[in-house]
Design a protein around this motif. Structure first.
Motif, mmCIF file in Angstrom:
data_model
loop_
_atom_site.group_PDB
_atom_site.id
_atom_site.type_symbol
_atom_site.label_atom_id
_atom_site.label_comp_id
_atom_site.label_asym_id
_atom_site.label_seq_id
_atom_site.Cartn_x
_atom_site.Cartn_y
_atom_site.Cartn_z
ATOM 1 N N ALA A 1 0.812 -1.222 0.000
ATOM 2 C CA ALA A 1 0.000 0.000 0.000
ATOM 3 C C ALA A 1 0.846 1.274 0.000
ATOM 4 C CB ALA A 1 -0.923 0.005 1.224
ATOM 5 N N VAL A 2 2.181 1.136 -0.045
ATOM 6 C CA VAL A 2 3.055 2.315 -0.040
ATOM 7 C C VAL A 2 2.932 3.050 -1.370
ATOM 8 C CG1 VAL A 2 5.481 3.034 -0.033
ATOM 9 C CG2 VAL A 2 4.662 1.387 1.648
ATOM 10 N N PRO A 3 2.838 4.377 -1.384
ATOM 11 C CA PRO A 3 2.780 5.127 -2.662
ATOM 12 C C PRO A 3 3.994 4.836 -3.531
ATOM 13 C CG PRO A 3 2.183 6.539 -0.822
ATOM 14 C CD PRO A 3 2.672 5.260 -0.216
ATOM 15 N N SER A 4 3.771 4.793 -4.823
ATOM 16 C CA SER A 4 4.835 4.390 -5.746
ATOM 17 C C SER A 4 6.007 5.367 -5.745
ATOM 18 C CB SER A 4 4.267 4.254 -7.159
ATOM 19 O OG SER A 4 3.686 5.482 -7.584
ATOM 20 N N ILE A 5 5.754 6.636 -5.421
ATOM 21 C CA ILE A 5 6.838 7.624 -5.422
ATOM 22 C C ILE A 5 7.903 7.268 -4.393
ATOM 23 C CG2 ILE A 5 5.678 9.128 -3.767
ATOM 24 C CD1 ILE A 5 7.784 10.245 -6.781
ATOM 25 N N ILE A 6 7.496 6.572 -3.309
ATOM 26 C CA ILE A 6 8.462 6.170 -2.284
ATOM 27 C C ILE A 6 9.457 5.173 -2.860
ATOM 28 C CG2 ILE A 6 8.708 5.187 0.019
ATOM 29 C CD1 ILE A 6 7.305 7.902 -0.081
ATOM 30 N N PHE A 7 8.977 4.253 -3.675
ATOM 31 C CA PHE A 7 9.888 3.304 -4.316
ATOM 32 C C PHE A 7 10.811 4.021 -5.289
ATOM 33 C CE2 PHE A 7 6.260 0.671 -3.060
ATOM 34 C CZ PHE A 7 6.909 -0.360 -2.400
ATOM 35 N N GLY A 8 10.312 5.095 -5.927
ATOM 36 C CA GLY A 8 11.187 5.892 -6.779
ATOM 37 C C GLY A 8 12.313 6.544 -5.997
ATOM 38 N N LEU A 9 11.986 7.057 -4.819
ATOM 39 C CA LEU A 9 13.026 7.642 -3.961
ATOM 40 C C LEU A 9 14.021 6.581 -3.510
ATOM 41 C CD1 LEU A 9 10.787 9.992 -1.777
ATOM 42 C CD2 LEU A 9 12.416 10.688 -3.532
ATOM 43 N N LEU A 10 13.516 5.372 -3.229
ATOM 44 C CA LEU A 10 14.415 4.292 -2.836
ATOM 45 C C LEU A 10 15.342 3.914 -3.984
ATOM 46 C CD1 LEU A 10 15.216 2.213 -0.699
ATOM 47 C CD2 LEU A 10 13.446 0.707 -1.599
ATOM 48 N N GLY A 11 14.786 3.824 -5.203
ATOM 49 C CA GLY A 11 15.635 3.533 -6.354
ATOM 50 C C GLY A 11 16.680 4.615 -6.593
ATOM 51 N N LEU A 12 16.280 5.871 -6.382
ATOM 52 C CA LEU A 12 17.225 6.982 -6.548
ATOM 53 C C LEU A 12 18.343 6.912 -5.524
ATOM 54 C CD1 LEU A 12 17.948 9.727 -7.872
ATOM 55 C CD2 LEU A 12 16.412 10.801 -6.213
ATOM 56 N N ALA A 13 18.002 6.564 -4.287
ATOM 57 C CA ALA A 13 18.990 6.570 -3.203
ATOM 58 C C ALA A 13 19.878 5.330 -3.220
ATOM 59 C CB ALA A 13 18.277 6.685 -1.857
ATOM 60 N N VAL A 14 19.357 4.194 -3.680
ATOM 61 C CA VAL A 14 20.100 2.934 -3.584
ATOM 62 C C VAL A 14 20.666 2.513 -4.934
ATOM 63 C CG1 VAL A 14 19.957 0.494 -2.963
ATOM 64 C CG2 VAL A 14 18.725 2.201 -1.614
ATOM 65 N N PHE A 15 19.806 2.313 -5.914
ATOM 66 C CA PHE A 15 20.256 1.745 -7.187
ATOM 67 C C PHE A 15 21.119 2.723 -7.979
ATOM 68 C CE2 PHE A 15 16.098 -0.741 -6.829
ATOM 69 C CZ PHE A 15 16.727 -1.755 -6.127
ATOM 70 N N LEU A 16 20.696 3.981 -8.053
ATOM 71 C CA LEU A 16 21.517 4.949 -8.779
ATOM 72 C C LEU A 16 22.810 5.266 -8.048
ATOM 73 C CD1 LEU A 16 19.083 7.538 -10.405
ATOM 74 C CD2 LEU A 16 20.482 5.795 -11.497
ATOM 75 N N ALA A 17 22.794 5.149 -6.730
ATOM 76 C CA ALA A 17 24.043 5.328 -5.993
ATOM 77 C C ALA A 17 25.006 4.178 -6.262
ATOM 78 C CB ALA A 17 23.746 5.439 -4.500
ATOM 79 N N ALA A 18 24.471 2.980 -6.455
ATOM 80 C CA ALA A 18 25.322 1.823 -6.740
ATOM 81 C C ALA A 18 25.733 1.764 -8.212
ATOM 82 C CB ALA A 18 24.598 0.535 -6.343
ATOM 83 N N PHE A 19 24.859 2.234 -9.113
ATOM 84 C CA PHE A 19 25.141 2.201 -10.556
ATOM 85 C C PHE A 19 24.920 3.592 -11.147
ATOM 86 C CE2 PHE A 19 23.282 -1.877 -9.258
ATOM 87 C CZ PHE A 19 24.344 -2.729 -9.523
ATOM 88 N N THR B 1 4.400 5.992 -13.444
ATOM 89 C CA THR B 1 5.231 7.081 -13.959
ATOM 90 C C THR B 1 6.136 7.671 -12.884
ATOM 91 O OG1 THR B 1 3.483 7.663 -15.527
ATOM 92 C CG2 THR B 1 5.177 9.304 -15.148
ATOM 93 N N ALA B 2 5.592 7.894 -11.689
ATOM 94 C CA ALA B 2 6.322 8.601 -10.636
ATOM 95 C C ALA B 2 7.657 7.941 -10.283
ATOM 96 C CB ALA B 2 5.431 8.732 -9.395
ATOM 97 N N PRO B 3 7.731 6.612 -10.068
ATOM 98 C CA PRO B 3 9.045 6.034 -9.709
ATOM 99 C C PRO B 3 10.086 6.219 -10.800
ATOM 100 C CG PRO B 3 7.261 4.482 -9.289
ATOM 101 C CD PRO B 3 6.675 5.602 -10.078
ATOM 102 N N LEU B 4 9.654 6.139 -12.073
ATOM 103 C CA LEU B 4 10.604 6.250 -13.174
ATOM 104 C C LEU B 4 11.052 7.691 -13.387
ATOM 105 C CD1 LEU B 4 8.881 3.766 -15.636
ATOM 106 C CD2 LEU B 4 10.646 3.320 -13.934
ATOM 107 N N LEU B 5 10.200 8.654 -13.068
ATOM 108 C CA LEU B 5 10.629 10.047 -13.123
ATOM 109 C C LEU B 5 11.730 10.318 -12.116
ATOM 110 C CD1 LEU B 5 7.205 11.920 -13.489
ATOM 111 C CD2 LEU B 5 8.916 11.552 -15.256
ATOM 112 N N MET B 6 11.646 9.659 -10.967
ATOM 113 C CA MET B 6 12.642 9.899 -9.923
ATOM 114 C C MET B 6 14.017 9.374 -10.313
ATOM 115 S SD MET B 6 11.072 11.599 -7.674
ATOM 116 C CE MET B 6 12.445 11.609 -6.528
ATOM 117 N N ILE B 7 14.076 8.339 -11.127
ATOM 118 C CA ILE B 7 15.385 7.781 -11.493
ATOM 119 C C ILE B 7 15.858 8.297 -12.845
ATOM 120 C CG2 ILE B 7 14.981 5.696 -10.138
ATOM 121 C CD1 ILE B 7 14.417 4.251 -12.765
#
Length: 421
Positions: free
Chosen positions: A250-268, A347-353
């Motif tokens: 039930a977590v808003p999708s934008i939160i997963f976008g922030l997680l991808g920005l903070a974790v995955f983009l930091a690693a790659f 759309t929101a998670p992919l905009l964040m990354i």
């Protein structure tokens, strides 16, 4: 008082009252049924209005304004035909003077300023036809339809510059400016001109992203559901895990976008706006949905199946993977496809990354810069040019068709493999 009791005790009075209550209940049932039918009809009407309006708008998006001209080719282009089999064949035709030849043909057929009415890349479409069929170089007159400029296309729709409207009207009367179905809209990528844009780049990016999402989310989600349902002990830790999974769904999708920005983009950091990062981000969002649907499907398998397999000497692992999992697979696949359909429209998670960059070529692999259909629709809807508005409607139609196909696949899988107990 005694007379009233006697009347109440009269069987005919009780029968009348019972019939009255029964009639009232039946009226209530009919009203409830009509209310449900009205709700379903209203929902179907809204859905039909959405599909019809999007389809009507999308028809214009699948068309473009084209100019019909005749280009003489026989003996006009001195080019080595062996070069037409090489990757730079268009450059060879450009050096041979094909752009100038197309402009001269436009000036002859459309008027002195005909060359200025053609799109800058109009000659490239003729070059693509010549590369596909070199025998066209011997054609005395090649009739072609090439894209017009954005200004002329807008004037043809009635919303362009006033100075081009008479020209557009004249060419339309002569049958030289037409609105034609643009098949290459499905094979081109993004561009700065609505006459030249396409959705293949975004569609291919969506396919790559969904592939990564499925490869990561499906096995992890199913194995997690099997462990929680068949092996995990019932204690506070498993209760905490179950509550966490339900909350993650039930977590808003934008939160997963922030997680991808903070974790995955930091690693790659070099893979920004790549389908790999987008798929990993959407996999985090889709995994809780798969776990919940898979647990429900596994729980729906009757305990007698497990007991019979154990009684025949099967090990607990064999019971799970030879009996329980195959029987639960239709429900698992249905939940997975529905979760993937939800991820496709995000759309929101992919905009964040960073998957909102202008990408003029389709991605060649999972680490190439790319866009996706929802983000492409978002970017085009922000453009001022009305031509992009029409293209946006066409892209929405393609996205809806993609979603309907995925949901249709889910229904087919469920009906094909569903077991009734």
């Amino acid at each position: 008082m005694t007379e009233a009791l006697m009347q109440t005790a009269d069987p005919s009075v009780r029968l009348q009252r019972m019939n009255a209550r029964l009639a009232a209940r039946r009226r209530t049932d009919r009203l409830f049924g009509l209310a449900g039918l009205a709700a379903v009809a209203f929902s179907a009407l809204i859905l039909a209005y959405l599909l019809v309006s999007m389809s009507a708008s999308g028809i214009a998006g699948f068309q473009r304004s084209e100019l019909r001209i005749t280009v003489p080719l026989a003996g006009r282009l001195q080019v080595d035909r062996t070069l037409l089999a090489r990757p730079n064949a268009a450059s060879a035709l450009e050096d041979a003077g094909l752009p100038r030849l197309v402009e001269d043909a436009a000036a002859r057929d459309l008027g002195p300023d005909g060359g200025a009415l053609l799109s800058d890349d109009a000659w490239r479409e003729i070059a693509a036809r010549i590369v596909a069929d070199p025998a066209l170089l011997d054609a005395r007159a090649l009739a072609v339809s090439v894209p017009a400029t954005d200004a002329l296309a807008a004037a043809g729709r009635g919303d362009g510059a006033s100075k081009l409207r008479p020209v557009a009207q004249r060419l339309m009367r002569e049958g030289k400016l037409v609105r034609a179905f643009d098949w290459r809209f499905l094979t081109r990528s993004d561009a700065t001109s609505p006459q030249a844009v396409g959705i293949w780049g975004a569609l291919k990016g969506s396919i790559f992203t969904m592939l990564v999402t499925l490869v990561l989310a499906f096995p992890v989600g199913v194995l997690s559901a099997l462990y929680l349902e068949e092996y995990a002990p019932r204690n506070r830790w498993t209760d905490l895990i179950e509550i966490s999974i339900n909350n993650l769904a039930a977590v808003p999708s934008i939160i997963f976008g922030l997680l991808g920005l903070a974790v995955f983009l930091a690693a790659f950091p070099n893979f920004r706006s790549a389908p790999l990062i987008g798929g990993m981000t959407l996999a985090l969002m889709t995994m809780p949905v798969i776990v919940i649907s898979a647990r429900n499907a596994i729980k729906a398998v009757p305990p007698s199946i497990r007991d019979a397999a154990l009684a025949m000497g099967a090990s607990p692992v064999q019971v799970v993977f030879h009996h329980v999992l195959p029987l639960a697979l239709p429900g698992i696949m249905t939940g997975t496809i529905i979760g993937m359909a939800r991820a496709l429209g995000e759309t929101a998670p992919l905009l964040m990354i960073g998957m909102r960059a202008f990408v003029a070529s389709p991605p060649s692999n999972l680490t190439s810069p790319s866009s996706v259909l929802p983000v492409q629709i978002f970017l085009w809807s922000d453009e001022i040019n009305r031509g992009f508005v029409e293209r946006t409607s066409a892209a929405i139609v393609v996205l809806l068709i993609f979603l309907l196909l995925m949901n249709g696949l889910a229904i087919t899988v469920r009906n094909r493999f569903e077991k009734r107990w």
